[in-house]
Design a protein around this motif. Structure first.
Motif, short mmCIF file in Angstrom:
data_model
loop_
_atom_site.label_atom_id
_atom_site.label_comp_id
_atom_site.label_asym_id
_atom_site.label_seq_id
_atom_site.Cartn_x
_atom_site.Cartn_y
_atom_site.Cartn_z
N VAL A 52 0.85 -1.19 0.00
CA VAL A 52 0.00 0.00 0.00
C VAL A 52 0.89 1.25 0.00
CG1 VAL A 52 -1.71 1.31 1.32
CG2 VAL A 52 -1.94 -1.17 1.10
N VAL A 53 1.92 1.24 0.83
CA VAL A 53 2.84 2.38 0.87
C VAL A 53 3.48 2.55 -0.51
CG1 VAL A 53 4.97 3.26 1.90
CG2 VAL A 53 3.25 2.16 3.34
N GLU A 54 3.91 1.45 -1.13
CA GLU A 54 4.52 1.50 -2.47
C GLU A 54 3.54 2.07 -3.50
OE1 GLU A 54 7.28 1.45 -5.27
OE2 GLU A 54 7.69 0.83 -3.23
N ALA A 114 -5.01 4.26 -9.04
CA ALA A 114 -4.30 3.14 -8.43
C ALA A 114 -4.16 3.29 -6.92
CB ALA A 114 -2.92 3.00 -9.06
N LEU A 115 -4.58 4.44 -6.39
CA LEU A 115 -4.48 4.67 -4.95
C LEU A 115 -5.41 3.71 -4.22
CD1 LEU A 115 -3.10 6.51 -2.89
CD2 LEU A 115 -5.08 8.00 -3.02
N PRO A 116 -4.87 2.91 -3.32
CA PRO A 116 -5.71 1.95 -2.60
C PRO A 116 -6.74 2.66 -1.73
CG PRO A 116 -3.39 1.45 -2.30
CD PRO A 116 -3.47 2.80 -2.96
N PRO A 117 -8.00 2.33 -1.89
CA PRO A 117 -9.05 3.00 -1.11
C PRO A 117 -8.97 2.70 0.38
CG PRO A 117 -9.99 1.20 -2.37
CD PRO A 117 -8.56 1.32 -2.79
N THR A 118 -8.29 1.64 0.74
CA THR A 118 -8.21 1.26 2.15
C THR A 118 -6.95 1.79 2.83
OG1 THR A 118 -7.09 -0.81 1.58
CG2 THR A 118 -9.51 -0.87 1.75
N ALA A 119 -6.21 2.66 2.16
CA ALA A 119 -4.98 3.20 2.73
C ALA A 119 -5.30 3.99 3.99
CB ALA A 119 -4.27 4.08 1.72
N THR A 120 -4.52 3.74 5.01
CA THR A 120 -4.72 4.44 6.28
C THR A 120 -3.91 5.73 6.31
OG1 THR A 120 -2.85 3.34 7.35
CG2 THR A 120 -5.01 2.22 7.47
N ARG A 121 -4.20 6.59 7.25
CA ARG A 121 -3.45 7.83 7.43
C ARG A 121 -1.97 7.52 7.67
NH1 ARG A 121 -2.88 11.91 5.50
NH2 ARG A 121 -5.13 11.98 5.36
N ALA A 134 4.25 6.90 3.22
CA ALA A 134 4.53 7.07 1.80
C ALA A 134 5.05 8.47 1.51
CB ALA A 134 3.29 6.77 0.97
N LYS A 135 4.42 9.46 2.12
CA LYS A 135 4.85 10.84 1.92
C LYS A 135 6.27 11.03 2.45
CE LYS A 135 2.55 13.86 4.16
NZ LYS A 135 1.72 14.90 4.76
N ASP A 136 6.58 10.47 3.62
CA ASP A 136 7.92 10.56 4.18
C ASP A 136 8.95 9.91 3.25
OD1 ASP A 136 6.95 11.89 6.40
OD2 ASP A 136 7.06 10.14 7.73
#
Length: 115
Positions: A11-13, A26-33, A39-41
Motif C-alpha cells: 500500500v505504501v509503495e 491506483a491509490l488503494p481506497p483502504t490506505a490508512t493515514r 509514503a509521503k515521508d
C-alpha cells in the motif's frame, strides 16, 4: 495500517507511485493515514536524496570542466588540468563522478577511503 496495526508495504509503495505520477486511480481506497504519512515521508526522503545527488554531480562537473577546450578532452586531459585542491574535492564527490572520471581518479589516486 492493517487490522494488525502494521504498515502494508504494498500500500505504501502504491501511494509512493501515485506521488511520483502514477494514475491516482491506483491509490488503494483502504490506505490508512499512517500508510499515507509513511509514503509521503519516503517520497520526500527520496526526492531530497535525488536532489542532493544532482547537486553533487553538478559540482563535480563544475570542478572537472575548469576551462574551455578546442576539442572534446579525454578524462586524462581533464585530470591533467586539475589543481590539488580540486582533486581533493573530487575525492569527496567520487560517488557522484561519471564512470570515466571515477576510473581516471582511481587510476591516478586510488579509490577514496570510506566508499
Amino acid at each position: 495500517m492493517s487490522e494488525t496495526g502494521q504498515l502494508r508495504p504494498e500500500v505504501v509503495e502504491a501511494i509512493v507511485a501515485v506521488l511520483k505520477g502514477a494514475d491516482p486511480a491506483a491509490l488503494p481506497p483502504t490506505a490508512t493515514r499512517e500508510e499515507k504519512d509513511a509514503a509521503k515521508d519516503r517520497y520526500l526522503s527520496e526526492f531530497a536524496a535525488e536532489r542532493s545527488k544532482r547537486d553533487r554531480q553538478t559540482r563535480a562537473w563544475e570542478l572537472l570542466l575548469t576551462r574551455g577546450y578546442d576539442e572534446p578532452p579525454t578524462w586524462r586531459r581533464l585530470f591533467d588540468d586539475l589543481s590539488p585542491d580540486v582533486v581533493r574535492e573530487l575525492g569527496e564527490l567520487y560517488d557522484a563522478l561519471p564512470a570515466g572520471a571515477q576510473e581516471e581518479y582511481a587510476r591516478r589516486y586510488g579509490v577514496p577511503s570510506g566508499l
